[in-house]
Design a protein around this motif. Structure first.
Motif: not given
Ligand code: CDP
Ligand code: MG
Length: 132
Positions: A49, A51, A57, A61, A85, A91, A102, A109, A112
């Motif tokens: 993670y 990136h 968050f 996470l 996806r 998300t 989901r 959050l 997910t």
């Molecule tokens: O998992 P996905 O690729 O759909 O979403 P992401 O934007 O790449 O974010 C990765 C993970 O970070 C999510 O699956 C959530 O567990 C967490 N997240 C969060 O807690 N709050 C957010 N606003 C966005 C993401």
């Protein structure tokens, strides 16, 4: 054949949703190429993670993804990256449509339920990271 990488996250393993989630991928016609129950370490989570490291968050996470064992997998099939996806859904659990994983199982959050690679490049990098 196209491959993608998935994580069935700790909250889903704890809730006994592994069979239900794999059933949905198999029902879509995708093949399970690799599957393993494994505790993700904090170091691997930080890399996976990276990136999101500057996001508010990120600490939550990291805690969620290392909270217990996950099921890691590689799925295979035509267009499987986009199919998985779509099956996962949006998300934000409030935006994920009913009928998606989901939409049916995520409540808030960062919980997910699943991770799924979002492009051919990330799929290749993530398969290498976890199964290399
Ligand atoms: O998992 P996905 O690729 O759909 O979403 P992401 O934007 O790449 O974010 C990765 C993970 O970070 C999510 O699956 C959530 O567990 C967490 N997240 C969060 O807690 N709050 C957010 N606003 C966005 C993401
Ligand atoms: Mg993502």
């Amino acid at each position: 054949m196209e491959q993608t990488f998935i994580i069935i996250k700790p909250e889903a393993v704890r809730r006994g949703l592994v069979g239900e989630i794999l059933r949905r991928f198999e029902a879509k016609g995708l093949t399970i190429a690799r599957l393993e129950l494994r505790q993700i370490t904090e170091a691997t989570a930080r890399e996976h993670y990276a990136h999101h490291a500057d996001k508010p968050f990120f600490p939550g996470l990291l805690r969620a993804i290392t909270a217990g064992p996950s099921v890691l997998g590689v799925l295979e099939g035509p267009d499987c990256i986009r199919h998985v996806r779509n099956l996962a859904g949006a998300t934000n659990p409030l935006e994920a449509q009913p009928g998606t994983i989901r939409g049916d199982f995520a409540n808030e959050l960062p919980y997910t339920i699943v991770h799924a690679s979002d492009s051919p490049e990330t799929a290749q990098a993530e398969i290498q990271r976890f199964f290399g």
